[in-house]
Design an enzyme around this catalytic site. Structure first.
Site, PDB file in Angstrom:
ATOM      1  N   ASP A  13       0.874  -1.179   0.019  1.00 35.78           N
ATOM      2  CA  ASP A  13      -0.002   0.024   0.029  1.00 35.78           C
ATOM      3  C   ASP A  13       0.970   1.272  -0.145  1.00 35.78           C
ATOM      4  O   ASP A  13       1.528   1.546   1.121  1.00 35.78           O
ATOM      5  CB  ASP A  13      -0.759   0.085   1.340  1.00 35.78           C
ATOM      6  CG  ASP A  13      -1.629   1.130   1.402  1.00 35.78           C
ATOM      7  OD1 ASP A  13      -1.734   2.230   0.349  1.00 35.78           O
ATOM      8  OD2 ASP A  13      -2.497   1.504   2.507  1.00 35.78           O
ATOM      9  N   LYS A  76       2.571  11.310  -3.416  1.00 33.30           N
ATOM     10  CA  LYS A  76       1.613  10.468  -4.227  1.00 33.30           C
ATOM     11  C   LYS A  76       0.533  11.614  -4.979  1.00 33.30           C
ATOM     12  O   LYS A  76       0.092  11.297  -5.973  1.00 33.30           O
ATOM     13  CB  LYS A  76       0.527   9.781  -3.211  1.00 33.30           C
ATOM     14  CG  LYS A  76      -0.113   8.539  -4.034  1.00 33.30           C
ATOM     15  CD  LYS A  76      -1.040   7.789  -3.051  1.00 33.30           C
ATOM     16  CE  LYS A  76      -1.881   6.684  -3.466  1.00 33.30           C
ATOM     17  NZ  LYS A  76      -2.410   6.012  -2.412  1.00 33.30           N
ATOM     18  N   GLU A 179      -7.380   0.548  -4.781  1.00 35.79           N
ATOM     19  CA  GLU A 179      -7.238   0.328  -3.248  1.00 35.79           C
ATOM     20  C   GLU A 179      -8.614  -0.241  -2.554  1.00 35.79           C
ATOM     21  O   GLU A 179      -8.832  -1.188  -1.825  1.00 35.79           O
ATOM     22  CB  GLU A 179      -6.941   1.828  -2.536  1.00 35.79           C
ATOM     23  CG  GLU A 179      -5.466   2.226  -2.648  1.00 35.79           C
ATOM     24  CD  GLU A 179      -5.261   3.492  -2.722  1.00 35.79           C
ATOM     25  OE1 GLU A 179      -5.974   4.300  -2.283  1.00 35.79           O
ATOM     26  OE2 GLU A 179      -4.083   3.928  -2.886  1.00 35.79           O
ATOM     27  N   ASP A 203     -13.286   5.160   2.655  1.00 38.11           N
ATOM     28  CA  ASP A 203     -11.953   5.134   3.077  1.00 38.11           C
ATOM     29  C   ASP A 203     -11.520   6.768   3.499  1.00 38.11           C
ATOM     30  O   ASP A 203     -11.568   7.821   2.635  1.00 38.11           O
ATOM     31  CB  ASP A 203     -11.053   4.752   1.646  1.00 38.11           C
ATOM     32  CG  ASP A 203      -9.611   4.952   1.974  1.00 38.11           C
ATOM     33  OD1 ASP A 203      -9.149   5.443   3.116  1.00 38.11           O
ATOM     34  OD2 ASP A 203      -8.701   4.545   1.246  1.00 38.11           O
TER      35      ASP A 203
END
Ligand code: AMP
Length: 618
Positions: A13, A76, A179, A203
């Site tokens: 991850d 990211k 994800e 999330d």
């Protein structure tokens, strides 16, 4: 020569704030830790201005404030994006984002134009290299292949940048997985059920919120690699997360202060205190804190109810995205089969409660929300390397599931070999007067005593009104769903108080473990039954003796002396057995114990009759 084992494929991850590496073997998926036992690696890399990576992870994060222009966090947000696309995000970052080759966003280290540039792929590669080394140290083998997760909304360029980062780190990215798909896989979704399912993945992390609706279509029976996960819709907010909750608390803490007089150190201290208070309030009803600032000390107490009032609008924003994702997928909340929670901020009880209300079903919470994506990536890795066959994916419950009762015995609620899904309920009560809380220990195994079984987890049923022992009616429900996730809930009927917990009973359990536990149960069967019987007799006899003593106090003057001698004799005999059995359960004969209890029951009939007659005659 023996055939070479399949080289392991780890799951990674690669997160905005933290990254993790996990592996999935016959014991199921698990996160790999560094030598200090840390699973989370902060996604932060500190460089020196010539472009050499100096520190990765915790050390880099600790120095972020000191070296804001050369410490790269949240990279990211820049992966595979042009400088112009990334401009809006660049405003949130402490370092400089400039245009590099092909108009792509790159980082210029330091303040001047002489600083080197590094690409987001290179920064991510530094993080991946660290995770690769961690995995190799933990597994004692070289690791060269990985499944890496990416947000569902990542486009081709962003996915390709992620693969390139892997290559730079010496890792072949055999697949990028969305994800939310990984989160669902961690719960075994798609690995067990035979029918199509619709999943919502919610999330909520530190800085971002995503909700995705997935459809899982099972492929060839027994071949999980042919299962098909389709993202039907996604929604969210790239700048909404736990940090916003912290800011709301900071505002409350600094309400009476002159904000202009606060130093950057004060701001950092307030933010750290706010986050600590928020996290503490996920467990407690109230917390108090003192924060030392340059201008003096501020102190505050915040209750869970106050926090929830503050966070209400914040949670509602995420729910608006949920409704949008449902609308885009052309689905209603009722059509969602399961809800999976990801991200540290989903530990906030208000978040769990509101998500449950919106979707009309309790979300999956058995796995650590920080780890669930990496665990799912590891499951995908195992599916691709063929290792998933070793995992315990059974259609029946391999070992009985139960609750520890007074005295340490086990009341089995779901028997082994029951088909999945399975549901069963059992009634329990308290063993002591005025108990306002009950601890429920969930155990797995065939043995009769909890100490000889595996404890899967425990939870507390709190807030019971004080009642005499044996009066509360606690209904405990066990529900194992198609994915093997066990939901245990307890409700006290009179007060309506409820509590519950989720676990995955197959976690950490191999076929060999199951066989061993069965064998042990057979070997000890006779002794175990005897012990269970004695322990139950102790608990029941204690309640009987207590009730009889209480009643006797009221009616003693109305009973004949000869009867009193008989009754007290029977009580003394049973009391003696209880004392002896408590000292050593082997020291009593269970049949004799049982007879003594029956003798007292029989002897007390007359006392009960007199007592009832007196109550009726007023
Ligand atoms: P993530 O980005 O998934 O690592 O999530 C990090 C966020 O989760 C941070 O804002 C943390 O403050 C928050 N968080 C972690 N644990 C808890 C907790 N027990 N209660 C509330 N928030 C938490």
């Amino acid at each position: 020569m023996s055939p070479a084992a399949n080289p392991v494929i780890v799951g990674i991850d690669l997160g905005t704030t933290n990254s993790l590496v996990a592996v999935c073997d016959e014991r199921g998926p698990r996160v790999l830790k560094d030598a200090a036992g840390r699973g989370l690696l902060p996604s932060v890399v500190r460089y020196i201005e010539d472009g050499r990576a100096q520190e990765v992870g915790d050390g880099a994060r600790r120095h972020a404030r000191e070296f804001p222009r050369t410490t790269i966090a949240s990279v990211k947000r820049l992966m595979g994006r042009s400088a112009s696309d990334a401009a809006a995000d660049a405003g949130y970052l402490s370092y400089r984002v400039v245009e590099g080759p092909n108009r792509m966003a790159v980082v210029r280290l330091g303040e001047t134009e002489t600083g080197a540039t590094v690409s987001p792929q290179e920064v991510s590669a530094a993080i991946l290299r660290e995770l690769k080394a961690r995995a190799e140290a933990a597994l004692g083998a070289s690791v060269s292949r990985a499944v890496v997760t990416v947000p569902a909304y990542f486009d081709d360029a962003q996915r390709q940048a992620t693969r390139d980062a892997g290559r730079l780190a010496g890792l072949e990215v055999v697949r990028t997985v969305n994800e939310p798909t990984a989160a669902a896989l961690a719960y075994g979704v798609g690995l067990r059920q035979r029918t199509e399912e619709t999943i919502a993945v919610y999330d909520l992390g530190g800085g971002t919120f995503d909700v995705s609706i997935l459809r899982v279509t099972p492929g060839e029976p027994g071949d999980a690699s042919t299962d098909f996960f389709e993202v039907l819709s996604t929604a969210g907010d790239t700048h909404l997360g736990g940090d916003d909750a912290d800011h709301l608390i900071v505002e409350r803490l600094s309400a009476g202060l002159d904000r202009a007089a606060l130093t950057p150190g004060d701001a950092a201290a307030l933010k750290a205190a706010a986050e600590e208070m928020k996290i503490a309030l996920s467990e407690k009803d109230s917390v108090a804190r003192e924060v030392a600032l340059s201008t003096g000390t501020v102190s505050a107490r915040i209750t869970r109810a106050e926090l929830e009032a503050m966070l209400g609008p914040w949670v509602e924003k995420t729910l608006l995205s949920c409704r949008r994702a449902l609308r885009d997928a052309k689905l209603t909340a009722e059509q969602i089969d399961r809800v999976v929670l990801v991200g540290g901020s989903t530990r906030v009880p208000l978040v769990r409660q509101r998500v449950e209300e919106v979707f009309g079903k309790p979300p999956y919470t058995a796995l650590n929300p920080d780890e669930v994506v990496a665990l799912g990536a590891a499951v995908q890795g195992a599916v691709m390397s063929g290792d998933v066959r070793g995992m315990l994916l059974l259609d029946v419950i391999p070992l009985s599931l139960g609750i520890e009762t007074v005295g340490g015995a086990v009341a089995k609620v779901i028997m082994r070999n029951s088909n999945v899904p399975a549901r069963a309920t059992e009634m329990f009560s308290t063993g002591v007067d005025n108990q306002t809380g009950i601890k429920l220990n969930i155990v797995q195994g065939e043995r009769e005593m909890a100490a000889d079984c595996r404890s899967l987890g425990e939870f507390h049923l709190r807030g019971l009104p004080p009642m005499p022992a044996g009066i509360p009616q606690v209904e405990v429900e066990f529900l194992v769903d198609a994915n093997g996730v066990l939901n245990v809930s307890a409700v006290e009927r009179r007060s309506g108080q409820r509590a519950g917990v989720q676990v995955i009973p197959s976690h950490g359990l191999t076929r060999d473990d199951v066989d061993r536990m069965e064998r042990e149960a057979l070997t000890h069967a006779k002794e175990d039954m005897q012990r269970h019987r004695v322990v139950d007799l102790i608990a029941n006899s204690r309640l009987d003796l207590k009730w009889i003593a209480e009643r006797l106090d009221k009616v003693r003057p109305h009973l004949e002396p000869a009867y009193m001698v008989e009754l007290e004799g029977a009580a003394a005999a049973l009391r003696d057995l209880v004392t002896r059995a408590e000292a050593d359960w082997r020291g009593v004969d269970a049949n004799a114990f049982h007879r003594a209890k029956e003798a007292l029951d029989k002897a007390s009939v007359r006392m009960h009759e007199v007592s009832i007659a007196r109550t009726l005659s007023g």
